[in-house]
Design an enzyme around this catalytic site. Structure first.
Site: not given
Ligand SMILES: [Zn+2]
Length: 883
Positions: A317-318, A321, A340
């Site tokens: 996830h991170e 990003h 998100e």
């Molecule tokens: Zn996030």
């Protein structure tokens, strides 16, 4: 990004016009001055509660003015001046601008390019994680930053909006023994007097203020090698390097997979993953991602598959990003969902491809159902919402943003096709690299690769809340046809208004010995879909192919028979879990007879796939809900023991040699379920004996069972167990262990012990960031303790508010109204409303939390009216389990 405000009069007459002294901005800066580059210099000593700083901002003042407004919170400015490109410097006076802004005023207009210099002092917070803050691990203090969404302004006066994306050059002055980290590699280091050193970091590529980051402390750096040219490290509190064993192998592999997906190398010069001793937290700062210790570290001897899976998900996830959010940043917080939602979608997609045996496709389906439960409420917000206050910015980071966003992205990937979808993602990144973009830009990129405009479909899911429900009828004539009809799915008693969507529907079916997949758009309330490849009636069909659609299917007995023919043997596990999840939601909507739904439980309670057993258990939970009269809940427990008990007993609390991963996973879910919800006495007693042995003698318990075991023991436990748990939690050095012990302390059912555990919220024994959720909300899990937290909050509101984090981006008070989340009667609903009605106005995001809690209570009351007679009838037919 908003364009500069230019008075119409100025344009018309073309004369120089000096704006009068301005009011502070309301929410956003007006863009009349813009940053070009920041040079930041901070003195940070981890055990102090203040820091000194200077910031030099190269600005372009586009509208001449005597004042420049910047975002700033809690900063004491000691000196400020403006240095034009030519001419003498102008001293600045500060002008108070409410709680979010500070003005810098001059005795004449400034315009054009120049540098605004500000010297100031700020706070290092000890009780919140907003801005610059400190955390203690063992005996050492560590300093971290968390700026998203609007807390960079606590660290330096700045243009604190995502649209202002410029280079940053940071220097940190820190104690000589400490490590200092920021977004970029160290450029130079020099000794300074008094045991200090100056660490200067390389100038960053363009970054919005919310992605700037720093960390200072006695860290150890764990080398994780290189991915391409990028050095990868895990940065841990001193002495914890061995616990990064899995992180250091997983992170580089996931990073490589992400590079492949995005078709472009990692955008920054290095990647550090920094551990913070907190729970449930991660932030995608460019090149310096912060993670909760519980997510990233684990004692290798206590490493579980679940932890590995969680770690991989959060890291994916991170790290995704870093491209989607950092390299291309959404222009304003209204598009937070795209950032998100996309990263949440990737957190299952990439690890799911990496480790298929983790069944992340099932996790995805379960997460979608979780989002649908929120989204069914009348008080749910649309994904895309105008931002008119800081409250809205904070609210934008909720389950709807993350999980509905991810589910909608998943649906469009299925519609467009995974390969084309990936090309669209790559095109979007290429078009907007190092800059800002909007959801509209994303849709344009996708439409161009899809060969059709997807925006009209997309917008029906973004601009309105709610879950579509599709009913399906099969007509088998010369050409089999599915008749699809849509409406809004509404829980029993809901007052939300009806609406329609343009739904990309994909079905799978078997005809002529082959499985076929076919898609259509359901834009009207009803439409026919001819099954193109079928000459005769299909032997089965699934109305949501791959369970990737953001809609629920209105199953009834007849449709379930077709779809779950042979217990759904032709479907994947994730698809079967999806069907059972829909059934569970339909129960709440009163659209399926409780008896029909509960008849599925025996079909799946003994399935070899643990995920299906769990899905069946979720349906069975209804038998212990508020819709079951108290005297019949005993029978509900009996039914659970009858269906799941034998298997749970055979599994037992402790592993056996040669257990497969699936067996361990099943044990972890099923044994506590049968013990706690099924109230199985032998399992409860065994849990208590094992808990005491562990607490007194640290007798080995497999790591994945310790948490569930302690919780079940506590549920039925006494004062002696409470004291043992409390002491162990205070002494626990390991953050993950402390988290498990706090969860157990929040699980007692005995009234006196619930009161004692709530009192711990006000004691200095625990950091409120760790204790708040498990201790305050744990008692909501049981009918007999559901009322207690609200009474506690009423009696101790002020001391509680003083102990919990209250910053706008992290206002724990917003969660307080959800202490009423277990209520199911009008009297307590009214009490909750009258107590919090006025107070929540002071809690950032609190009004929505109260509205949702009140609606949840109303729905519970309505559901009880409808479901109680059906469940009574069902339970009266339940017989005692075999001995
Ligand atoms: Zn996030």
């Amino acid at each position: 990004m908003k364009s500069p405000v230019v008075p119409a009069l100025l344009v018309l007459c073309g004369t120089a016009f000096t704006a009068p002294p301005l009011e502070p901005p309301k929410l956003r800066l007006d863009g009349s001055a813009r940053p070009l580059r920041y040079v930041v210099d901070l003195i940070i000593v981890p055990d102090r509660d203040t820091f000194q700083g200077t910031v030099d901002i190269d600005v372009d003042v586009r509208t001449p003015s005597t004042i420049i407004w910047l975002n700033a919170i809690g900063l004491a400015v000691t000196e400020a001046s403006f240095h034009p490109e030519s001419g003498p410097a102008l001293p600045a006076k500060t002008v108070p601008g409410g709680d979010q802004f500070t003005g810098f005023s001059f005795d004449r207009d400034v315009s054009g390019k120049g540098t605004l210099h500000v010297a100031y002092q700020g706070k290092i917070s000890r009780n919140s994680s907003a801005g610059i803050f400190q955390l203690k691990e063992d005996r050492d203090w560590y300093v971290y930053s968390q700026f998203e969404p609007t807390d960079a302004r606590r660290a330096f006066p700045c243009f604190d909006e995502p649209g202002f994306k410029v280079p940053w050059q940071i220097t940190l002055h820190v104690p000589r023994d400490d490590m200092a980290l920021s977004n970029t590699p160290v450029q130079s280091q020099s000794k300074e007097p008094n045991g200090m050193k100056a660490v200067r970091f390389k100038t960053s590529p363009p970054l919005p203020s919310y992605l700037v980051a720093l960390a200072v402390g006695r860290f150890d750096a764990v080398d994780a090698g290189h991915v391409g040219a990028t050095p990868v490290r895990v940065i841990v509190p001193h002495g914890k390097g061995a616990q990064a064993a899995y992180a250091r192998t997983a992170i580089p592999q996931l990073l490589k997979l992400l590079e492949d997906y995005f078709g472009t190398p990692f955008p920054y010069e290095k990647l550090d993953s920094v551990v913070m001793p907190v729970s449930d937290f991660a932030m995608e700062n460019a090149g310096l991602i912060t993670y909760a210790e519980s997510s990233l570290l684990a004692d290798p001897a206590r490493e579980t598959i679940e932890h590995k899976r969680e770690l991989a998900g959060i890291c994916a996830h991170e790290m995704s990003h870093q491209w989607f959010g950092d390299l291309v940043t959404t222009a304003w917080w209204s598009d937070t969902w795209l950032n998100e939602g996309f990263a949440t979608w990737m957190e299952r997609k990439i690890p799911g491809e990496w480790q298929p045996e983790w069944h992340l496709d099932v996790a995805k389906v379960n997460a979608r159902h979780g989002a649908m439960r929120q989204d069914e409420l009348a008080s749910a917000r649309a994904i895309l919402q105008p931002i008119v206050s800081n409250d809205d910015i904070a609210n934008a980071f909720d389950g709807i943003t993350y999980e509905k966003g991810a589910a909608v992205i998943e649906m469009f990937e299925r519609w467009i096709g995974p390969e084309k979808f990936r090309t669209g993602v790559q095109l979007y990144l290429k078009q907007h690299a190092w800059g800002n973009a909007t959801a509209h830009d994303f849709e344009s990129a996708m439409s161009s690769v899809a060969g059709q405009d997807i925006a009209p479909m997309f917008s029906t899911f973004l601009d309105q809340p709610g879950v579509p429900e599709i009913s399906v009828a099969l007509k088998c004539g010369a050409k089999p046809v599915l008749t699809l009809a849509q409406k809004r799915s509404l829980p029993i008693g809901s007052r939300a208004k009806p609406q329609t969507w343009q739904i990309p529907v994909c079905v799978a079916y078997e005809a002529g010995g082959a499985v076929h997949h076919q898609c259509t758009v359901l834009a009207d309330t009803q439409a026919d879909m001819e099954l193109a490849e079928a000459q005769t009636c299909p032997s089965w069909f699934l109305p949501d192919d791959g369970e990737a659609g953001y809609y629920q299917v209105a199953y009834d007995g007849a449709l379930l028979k077709i779809v779950l023919d042979d217990r759904g043997a032709h479907l994947s596990v994730a698809e079967r879990v999806g069907v059972l999840g829909d059934v569970d939601l339909l129960l709440g909507a009163g659209e399926i007879q409780a008896g029909v739904a509960l008849a599925l439980v025996p079909q799946f309670s003994k399935d070899p796939a643990p995920q299906l057993v769990q899905a069946a258990a979720n349906i069975a939970r209804l038998l212990k809900s508020e819709s079951v009269s108290a005297d019949l809940r005993r029978k509900g427990a009996q039914f659970i023991r009858r269906e799941f008990g034998e298997r749970a007993m055979a599994l037992g609390w402790l592993p056996k040699p040669g257990d497969s991963d699936d067996t361990r996973l099943l044990r972890q879910k099923l044994v506590p379920f049968v013990a706690s919800v099924g109230e199985q006495k032998d399992l409860i007693q065994e849990a208590q004996a094992l808990a005491h042995d562990w607490l007194n003698k640290r007798q080995t318990v497999p790591p994945e069972m310790l948490g569930p075991l302690l919780q079940v023991a506590a549920e039925f436990g006494d004062r002696d167990l409470f004291n043992l748990l409390r002491t162990a939690a205070i002494q626990a050095r390991d953050h993950n262990l402390r988290e498990e012990l706090l969860d157990a302390l929040g699980s007692f059912r005995n009234a006196g012990l619930v009161a004692a555990s709530l009192d711990l919220l006000l004691s200095k024994d625990f950091d409120s960031r760790e204790s708040f959720y498990p201790l305050l909300f744990g008692p909501l899990g049981h009918a007999e303790t559901r009322d207690v937290p609200f009474e506690f909050v009423k009696q101790h509101l002020n001391p509680l508010l003083q102990r919990i984090p209250r910053e706008a981006g992290e206002d724990y008070a917003a969660a307080l109204p959800t202490v009423g989340g277990g209520f199911c009667d009008a009297r307590r609903r009214d009490e909750l409303e009258s107590f919090f009605g006025d107070r929540v106005k002071d809690y950032t995001g609190g009004q929505r939390a109260l509205a949702q809690t009140l609606e949840g209570i109303d729905l519970c009351i309505a559901a009880r009216k409808t479901l109680t007679p059906e469940l009574t009838e069902f339970l009266n037919g339940v017989t005692e389990p075999r001995p």
